[in-house]
Design a protein around this motif. Structure first.
Motif, PDB file in Angstrom:
ATOM      1  N   THR A 197      55.158  44.844  21.654  1.00 21.57           N
ATOM      2  CA  THR A 197      54.386  44.476  22.840  1.00 21.57           C
ATOM      3  C   THR A 197      55.213  44.602  24.116  1.00 21.57           C
ATOM      4  O   THR A 197      54.733  45.134  25.129  1.00 21.57           O
ATOM      5  CB  THR A 197      53.867  43.034  22.716  1.00 21.57           C
ATOM      6  N   GLY A 217      50.262  44.328  21.687  1.00 22.43           N
ATOM      7  CA  GLY A 217      50.159  42.878  21.811  1.00 22.43           C
ATOM      8  C   GLY A 217      49.024  42.326  20.973  1.00 22.43           C
ATOM      9  O   GLY A 217      49.114  41.224  20.420  1.00 22.43           O
ATOM     10  N   ILE A 275      49.148  39.177  18.311  1.00 22.13           N
ATOM     11  CA  ILE A 275      48.241  38.022  18.286  1.00 22.13           C
ATOM     12  C   ILE A 275      47.514  37.951  16.948  1.00 22.13           C
ATOM     13  O   ILE A 275      47.390  36.879  16.339  1.00 22.13           O
ATOM     14  CB  ILE A 275      47.224  38.115  19.441  1.00 22.13           C
ATOM     15  N   ILE A 333      46.546  29.482  20.202  1.00 18.56           N
ATOM     16  CA  ILE A 333      47.092  30.838  20.390  1.00 18.56           C
ATOM     17  C   ILE A 333      46.229  31.620  21.373  1.00 18.56           C
ATOM     18  O   ILE A 333      46.736  32.301  22.276  1.00 18.56           O
ATOM     19  CB  ILE A 333      47.179  31.581  19.044  1.00 18.56           C
ATOM     20  N   THR A 337      47.346  33.036  25.056  1.00 19.02           N
ATOM     21  CA  THR A 337      47.169  34.457  25.353  1.00 19.02           C
ATOM     22  C   THR A 337      46.372  34.644  26.643  1.00 19.02           C
ATOM     23  O   THR A 337      46.739  35.460  27.500  1.00 19.02           O
ATOM     24  CB  THR A 337      46.444  35.160  24.191  1.00 19.02           C
ATOM     25  N   THR A 380      48.489  33.711  29.644  1.00 22.32           N
ATOM     26  CA  THR A 380      49.550  34.689  29.866  1.00 22.32           C
ATOM     27  C   THR A 380      49.018  35.953  30.529  1.00 22.32           C
ATOM     28  O   THR A 380      49.594  36.454  31.507  1.00 22.32           O
ATOM     29  CB  THR A 380      50.230  35.052  28.534  1.00 22.32           C
ATOM     30  N   VAL A 381      47.907  36.483  30.000  1.00 20.90           N
ATOM     31  CA  VAL A 381      47.323  37.700  30.568  1.00 20.90           C
ATOM     32  C   VAL A 381      46.825  37.442  31.988  1.00 20.90           C
ATOM     33  O   VAL A 381      47.004  38.270  32.891  1.00 20.90           O
ATOM     34  CB  VAL A 381      46.172  38.219  29.678  1.00 20.90           C
ATOM     35  N   ILE A 414      40.301  40.313  27.064  1.00 22.37           N
ATOM     36  CA  ILE A 414      41.169  40.034  25.921  1.00 22.37           C
ATOM     37  C   ILE A 414      40.625  38.846  25.123  1.00 22.37           C
ATOM     38  O   ILE A 414      40.601  38.872  23.889  1.00 22.37           O
ATOM     39  CB  ILE A 414      42.612  39.748  26.386  1.00 22.37           C
ATOM     40  N   ILE A 464      39.458  38.807  21.210  1.00 21.25           N
ATOM     41  CA  ILE A 464      40.009  37.839  20.255  1.00 21.25           C
ATOM     42  C   ILE A 464      38.882  37.128  19.518  1.00 21.25           C
ATOM     43  O   ILE A 464      38.953  36.899  18.304  1.00 21.25           O
ATOM     44  CB  ILE A 464      40.912  36.820  20.983  1.00 21.25           C
TER      45      ILE A 464
END
Length: 474
Positions: A176, A292, A296, A320, A324, A327-328, A340, A344
């Motif tokens: 990643t 990435g 994940i 998680i 994520t 962070t993004v 994202i 997910i």
């Protein structure tokens, strides 16, 4: 899950070892060994940066640039094949030298390969670059043969799939950040200096060589448990008598070939006018999303296949997903973070449909990838781009779970089976050039994603049928 300990001369002895082993002391060694997965993930994904860079520097056709993957993954086949032949004639080398020494040897050879990038750039030779990649991958092959089964036996057999996915999640963390760091060092820094040569790879790969040698020193002083045992070293090709392993070898070939082919073509795919028309420097961020997603997904897999209760699994996966998203959002923007998060959610939904059963998850995830590839072939714009990027999420659990299913029940033949599975990683050397050749002949890179689609069709078969453990064929 039955024992997969490769250290005794008979199954009874192996089972006895499993029943008496104290797994509480294996947490620290497991943490040390997972650092290896991070390093070879980072190095492997650097190839996706090298392909467009060296294609430009040496004015190569796409299939010629894809020879980077052929040199790299070809080493997996050759070194693993030599390992297999040696194990037949002389006995399993890992049983002789031990996992720890095997890991150190692999790190030193990989460091040598990184060092060879300097003369390759100095002499401006594409052939030398390919040779450096071959040496580098030879070292990583030894790491794969030793570290994968080592992680599988560093704990209770029933949670081996969870440990494999956790270790591979660290591997995916390396893949990643590699496009971001590697892209900055090789693309952005060169652009700012207005230099268009191969010299930009010198310092990054010398730095990698130093890190690999440092890690070898850490492994040397670390107190890793010796799990090889002192039984008789057996010769012969006993692992090949297990049908589910043979089918698993083909499955690893198909998976790695498909995954690497997609990752290798992704930057050029995103650059297409009908997709986004972005530059290489801009496209590298989306390559990071692809790898990435695998990271994940592997964290999800480690949780889903663990011994946590159902409510605990969903709580950890929700955490998680939240991390994520944040962070993004912090690194990019809200729009990409929402995309994202949506991907997910789809991934978790398919995971729930699989009921957290390893083989069923492999089969359903492969079906999802086929669907995403179809979208990537027929659609355009952001929809097509995000469909291909989303494949990373569904690739996630495949390698560690297929690997674990394939070595299931091999007993003392586990190390030999591991070498055969690593040999099958040669799919990463064969499938990408085939896709590149298809794209060159048809003039349609988008349509060329039919090639990895064939690979995932076989993975569907293995996930639902081929994984089943049968009596060894005598």
């Amino acid at each position: 899950m039955p024992s997969i300990t490769p250290i005794k001369t008979n199954e009874a002895a192996s089972q006895s070892t499993e029943s008496t082993r104290d797994y509480r002391n294996y947490t620290s060694p497991l943490i040390v060994v997972t650092l290896l997965f991070f390093m070879w993930g980072f190095i492997t994904c650097m190839n996706d940066i090298l392909i467009p860079k060296l294609q430009e520097v040496f004015t190569l056709q796409l299939w010629q640039a894809m020879l980077i993957q052929t040199a790299f993954f070809g080493a997996y086949f050759i070194v693993s094949f030599l390992y297999f032949i040696t194990s037949i004639v002389k006995g399993d080398p890992i049983q002789k030298i031990g996992y720890k020494n095997g890991i150190i040897i692999g790190l030193i050879v990989a460091a040598l390969g990184c060092t060879l990038f300097y003369p390759a750039a100095e002499f401006h030779s594409y052939g030398l670059f390919l040779m450096a990649l071959f040496v580098l991958a030879s070292g990583i092959t030894v790491l794969q043969i030793t570290a994968n089964p080592y992680v599988a036996i560093l704990g209770p057999p029933e949670t081996s799939s969870s440990r494999m996915n956790l270790s591979q999640a660290l591997n995916s963390f390396g893949t990643t950040i590699a496009p971001i760091i590697g892209g900055y060092l090789i693309f952005d820094q060169v652009a700012s200096a207005q230099i268009d040569t191969a010299d930009s790879v010198k310092l990054p790969y010398l730095g990698l060589a130093a890190l690999l040698l440092l890690l070898a020193l850490l492994i040397k002083v670390a107190r890793l448990p010796r799990l090889e045992g002192s039984g008789k070293i057996e010769t012969g090709a006993g692992a090949m008598k297990h049908p589910h392993l043979v089918l698993g070898i083909i499955c690893i070939f198909m998976y790695v070939g498909g995954e690497v082919s997609i990752g290798s073509a992704l930057i050029n795919y995103i650059k297409l006018p009908q997709i986004t028309g972005l530059t290489e420097s801009e496209a590298k961020h989306y390559l990071a999303f692809y790898w990435g997603g695998a990271m994940i997904g592997r964290f999800f897999g480690a949780v889903a296949l663990s011994t946590l209760k159902r409510a605990g699994k969903f709580a950890v996966m929700a955490l998680i997903a939240l991390v994520t998203f944040v962070t993004v959002y912090a690194l990019y923007d809200l729009n990409q973070a929402m995309i994202i998060l949506g991907l997910i959610a789809v991934n978790v939904l398919v995971l729930m449909l699989a009921r957290f059963i390893p083989n069923r998850t492999v089969g359903l995830f492969a079906m999802a990838v086929i669907g995403l590839l179809l979208i990537g072939v027929v659609a355009e714009g952001s929809l097509a781009m995000w469909a291909i990027i989303a494949i990373g999420l569904f690739n996630s659990i495949m390698f560690p779970t297929i690997f674990d299913l394939a070595i299931k029940g091999l007993g003392r033949h586990t190390s030999q089976g591991s070498s055969l599975l690593v040999m099958a990683i040669v799919g990463g050397a064969i499938v990408p050039p085939l896709q590149g050749l298809f794209a060159d002949l048809t003039g349609d890179l988008q349509l060329s994603f039919i090639i990895p689609m064939i690979c995932y069709a076989y993975i569907v078969y293995y996930g639902f049928v081929g994984y089943k453990v049968k009596e060894a064929q005598v």
